[in-house]
Design a protein around this motif. Structure first.
Motif, mmCIF file in Angstrom:
data_model
loop_
_atom_site.group_PDB
_atom_site.id
_atom_site.type_symbol
_atom_site.label_atom_id
_atom_site.label_comp_id
_atom_site.label_asym_id
_atom_site.label_seq_id
_atom_site.Cartn_x
_atom_site.Cartn_y
_atom_site.Cartn_z
ATOM 1 N N LYS A 44 0.831 -1.209 0.000
ATOM 2 C CA LYS A 44 0.000 0.000 0.000
ATOM 3 C C LYS A 44 0.858 1.249 0.000
ATOM 4 N N THR A 45 2.101 1.130 0.459
ATOM 5 C CA THR A 45 3.007 2.274 0.460
ATOM 6 C C THR A 45 3.528 2.535 -0.941
ATOM 7 N N ALA A 46 4.113 1.518 -1.554
ATOM 8 C CA ALA A 46 4.752 1.696 -2.860
ATOM 9 C C ALA A 46 3.750 1.720 -4.003
ATOM 10 N N LYS A 47 2.750 0.834 -3.961
ATOM 11 C CA LYS A 47 1.738 0.732 -5.025
ATOM 12 C C LYS A 47 2.384 0.651 -6.405
ATOM 13 N N SER A 48 3.496 -0.058 -6.502
ATOM 14 C CA SER A 48 4.262 -0.132 -7.743
ATOM 15 C C SER A 48 4.742 -1.552 -7.976
ATOM 16 N N VAL A 49 4.479 -2.075 -9.171
ATOM 17 C CA VAL A 49 4.932 -3.424 -9.504
ATOM 18 C C VAL A 49 6.454 -3.508 -9.466
ATOM 19 N N GLU A 50 7.134 -2.489 -9.990
ATOM 20 C CA GLU A 50 8.598 -2.527 -10.005
ATOM 21 C C GLU A 50 9.155 -2.630 -8.592
ATOM 22 N N ILE A 51 8.625 -1.835 -7.688
ATOM 23 C CA ILE A 51 9.112 -1.864 -6.308
ATOM 24 C C ILE A 51 8.680 -3.154 -5.620
ATOM 25 N N GLY A 52 7.473 -3.616 -5.913
ATOM 26 C CA GLY A 52 7.021 -4.877 -5.349
ATOM 27 C C GLY A 52 7.929 -6.035 -5.723
ATOM 28 N N ARG A 53 8.354 -6.080 -6.973
ATOM 29 C CA ARG A 53 9.250 -7.157 -7.397
ATOM 30 C C ARG A 53 10.578 -7.092 -6.656
ATOM 31 N N MET A 54 11.085 -5.893 -6.437
ATOM 32 C CA MET A 54 12.330 -5.758 -5.681
ATOM 33 C C MET A 54 12.126 -6.180 -4.229
ATOM 34 N N ALA A 55 10.955 -5.854 -3.669
ATOM 35 C CA ALA A 55 10.697 -6.136 -2.257
ATOM 36 C C ALA A 55 10.638 -7.622 -1.961
ATOM 37 N N LEU A 363 24.972 7.100 -7.811
ATOM 38 C CA LEU A 363 25.517 7.351 -9.148
ATOM 39 C C LEU A 363 26.015 8.786 -9.296
ATOM 40 N N ASP A 364 25.165 9.767 -9.032
ATOM 41 C CA ASP A 364 25.572 11.167 -9.222
ATOM 42 C C ASP A 364 24.983 12.075 -8.158
ATOM 43 N N GLY A 365 24.825 11.518 -6.978
ATOM 44 C CA GLY A 365 24.230 12.297 -5.915
ATOM 45 C C GLY A 365 22.737 12.423 -6.016
ATOM 46 N N GLY A 366 22.131 11.694 -6.951
ATOM 47 C CA GLY A 366 20.676 11.724 -7.094
ATOM 48 C C GLY A 366 20.168 12.873 -7.938
ATOM 49 N N ARG A 367 20.954 13.338 -8.882
ATOM 50 C CA ARG A 367 20.519 14.448 -9.726
ATOM 51 C C ARG A 367 19.807 13.978 -10.993
ATOM 52 N N SER A 368 20.307 12.903 -11.594
ATOM 53 C CA SER A 368 19.757 12.458 -12.881
ATOM 54 C C SER A 368 18.593 11.500 -12.678
ATOM 55 N N VAL A 369 17.598 11.612 -13.547
ATOM 56 C CA VAL A 369 16.474 10.682 -13.539
ATOM 57 C C VAL A 369 16.897 9.432 -14.292
ATOM 58 N N VAL A 370 16.961 8.304 -13.588
ATOM 59 C CA VAL A 370 17.454 7.069 -14.190
ATOM 60 C C VAL A 370 16.333 6.132 -14.598
ATOM 61 N N ASP A 371 15.117 6.388 -14.137
ATOM 62 C CA ASP A 371 13.995 5.527 -14.489
ATOM 63 C C ASP A 371 12.707 6.233 -14.056
ATOM 64 N N VAL A 372 11.588 5.701 -14.504
ATOM 65 C CA VAL A 372 10.268 6.151 -14.062
ATOM 66 C C VAL A 372 9.461 4.910 -13.737
ATOM 67 N N TYR A 373 8.923 4.843 -12.526
ATOM 68 C CA TYR A 373 8.076 3.728 -12.119
ATOM 69 C C TYR A 373 6.627 4.221 -12.052
ATOM 70 N N ASP A 374 5.717 3.411 -12.582
ATOM 71 C CA ASP A 374 4.308 3.778 -12.425
ATOM 72 C C ASP A 374 3.807 3.314 -11.068
ATOM 73 N N ARG A 375 2.598 3.739 -10.700
ATOM 74 C CA ARG A 375 1.971 3.303 -9.460
ATOM 75 C C ARG A 375 0.467 3.318 -9.663
ATOM 76 N N ILE A 376 -0.229 2.559 -8.838
ATOM 77 C CA ILE A 376 -1.678 2.458 -8.932
ATOM 78 C C ILE A 376 -2.309 3.308 -7.846
ATOM 79 N N ASN A 377 -3.346 4.027 -8.198
ATOM 80 C CA ASN A 377 -4.119 4.793 -7.220
ATOM 81 C C ASN A 377 -5.586 4.381 -7.306
ATOM 82 N N GLY A 378 -6.379 4.902 -6.403
ATOM 83 C CA GLY A 378 -7.802 4.594 -6.423
ATOM 84 C C GLY A 378 -8.123 3.307 -5.698
ATOM 85 N N TRP A 379 -9.398 2.914 -5.790
ATOM 86 C CA TRP A 379 -9.903 1.790 -5.003
ATOM 87 C C TRP A 379 -10.481 0.671 -5.861
#
Length: 379
Positions: A44-55, A363-379
């Motif tokens: 419920k925190t991440a609501k992201s498949v990419e993060i879920g797979r890592m978890a 990598l660079d102090g967190g300045r560059s965007v290295v990826d975009v993860y989607d997330r699910i909202n709503g019920w």
């Protein structure tokens, strides 16, 4: 195309530091593996498949969700053992069976005899259910209150005696751990949580009713519990990101907060030693949980602040009012300058956004965007 940085993003935007995320995941994974307890992360925190797979790396892939929309989203992402951790009502059983007919073991929760009877009645024509009985271990939200556990055996018998219903076990959430701020205080709540859930499981087994899964969990108790005996799985959630509340509770350190909101400076007001940013109540939430232990956090603090004690002290819908203990260095914060705001409660802050802009501080102090993860909202 040039590499996008956080300075190129439209503001407000949700930033996720992948390096910190990975460290948080690794720390919890190793802790529960060493304790011999299965990890069922609450996504419920991440609501992201990419993060879920890592978890779930290194574990068996079981997860927890808090909405049916999340259940469908994660099922589409390949997750097959999903606990819907909010008390079920009869009108939602149809949505549950839709996913179960797809081969997804979507498990549900109840603490109510009439709902148990409705589940039993719906288990027909090949439709089956997997059910947890919820126990209140002291948080006072949902569940049969411990130690009395009224109605436990009645509910369990209704579920156990129906061929199409699997009584999966018992579960609890020690939400009252969030009101502790010392390891000893959290450990005491963790023991209360353990005792409540293990006692419920033993009561079922003594009555001849199997109770294979004994499910507990909050991030603070997962971090500070000193005894997992009898618990088979834990369901921490916010540990993936952490936040100011978790820092001041003592469940993480200051360097363990992976989530932030990047905002732009839109106004200078030296007469009141404030500036405005374009992240207000909708972008940050008005959750004030961290103020219980540190009132000065306001609605979020400024990461790497150029003046001591910078925080969003007030917010309207789209405006954040930033103040500091020291005079604000307006020359370092011109109109259009970017600041990153650390959230009080990561789950609620993230809920305003449909994606994470992923950076990596290794990598660079967190300045560059290295990826975009989607997330699910709503019920």
């Amino acid at each position: 195309m040039a590499t996008q940085t956080i300075d190129d993003l439209p503001t407000p935007a949700l930033i996720l530091d992948r390096a910190i995320l990975r460290r948080n995941l690794k720390r919890m994974s190793e802790r529960l593996l060493s304790a011999g307890v299965m990890l069922r992360p609450h996504l419920k925190t991440a609501k992201s498949v990419e993060i879920g797979r890592m978890a779930v790396e290194g574990h068996d892939g079981r997860i927890t969700v808090s909405t049916l929309a999340e259940a469908r989203y994660f099922a589409d992402g390949g997750f097959n053992d999903i606990l819907y951790g909010v008390g079920i009502i009869p009108s939602k059983l149809g949505a549950v069976t839709e996913l179960r007919r797809r081969g997804v073991n979507l498990r549900i929760v109840t603490d109510n005899l009439s709902v148990a009877k409705a589940i039993a009645a719906a288990a027909k024509d090949g439709d089956t259910f997997s059910v947890f009985i919820e126990i209140d271990s002291g948080g006072g939200r949902a569940g049969l209150p411990f130690p009395a556990l009224p109605g436990l055996l009645d509910i369990a018998r209704v579920l156990h005696e129906v061929p199409g219903v699997d009584l999966a076990g018992v579960m609890t959430h020690a939400g009252h751990s969030y009101h502790q701020s010392t390891p000893d205080g959290i450990a005491a709540v963790a023991e209360q949580e353990r005792l409540a859930i293990v006692t419920a499981a033993e009561k079922l087994r003594e009555a001849g009713i199997p109770c294979p899964i004994v499910s507990a969990g909050s991030t603070p108790t997962a971090v500070h519990s000193r005894d997992f005996t009898g618990i088979t799985e834990m369901r921490p959630g916010v540990y993936v990101f952490n936040d100011l509340d978790q820092e001041y509770i003592g469940a993480c350190g200051a360097g363990d907060i992976a989530l932030s909101v990047v905002a732009s400076v839109i106004g200078h007001y030296p007469h009141r030693n404030q500036l405005l940013v374009d992240a207000g109540a909708l972008a940050l939430s008005k959750d004030i949980s961290a103020q219980e232990f540190q009132p000065k956090v306001g609605y979020g603090t400024i990461a790497d602040p150029p003046a001591a004690g910078m925080a969003v002290i007030e917010c309207s819908q789209e405006h954040g009012f930033v103040a500091a203990d020291d005079p604000l260095p307006y020359g370092n914060l011109p109109i259009g300058a970017r600041v990153r705001i650390l959230p009080n409660h990561a789950c609620i802050t993230a809920a305003a956004y449909d994606r994470y802009y992923v950076v990596d501080s290794d990598l660079d102090g967190g300045r560059s965007v290295v990826d975009v993860y989607d997330r699910i909202n709503g019920w």
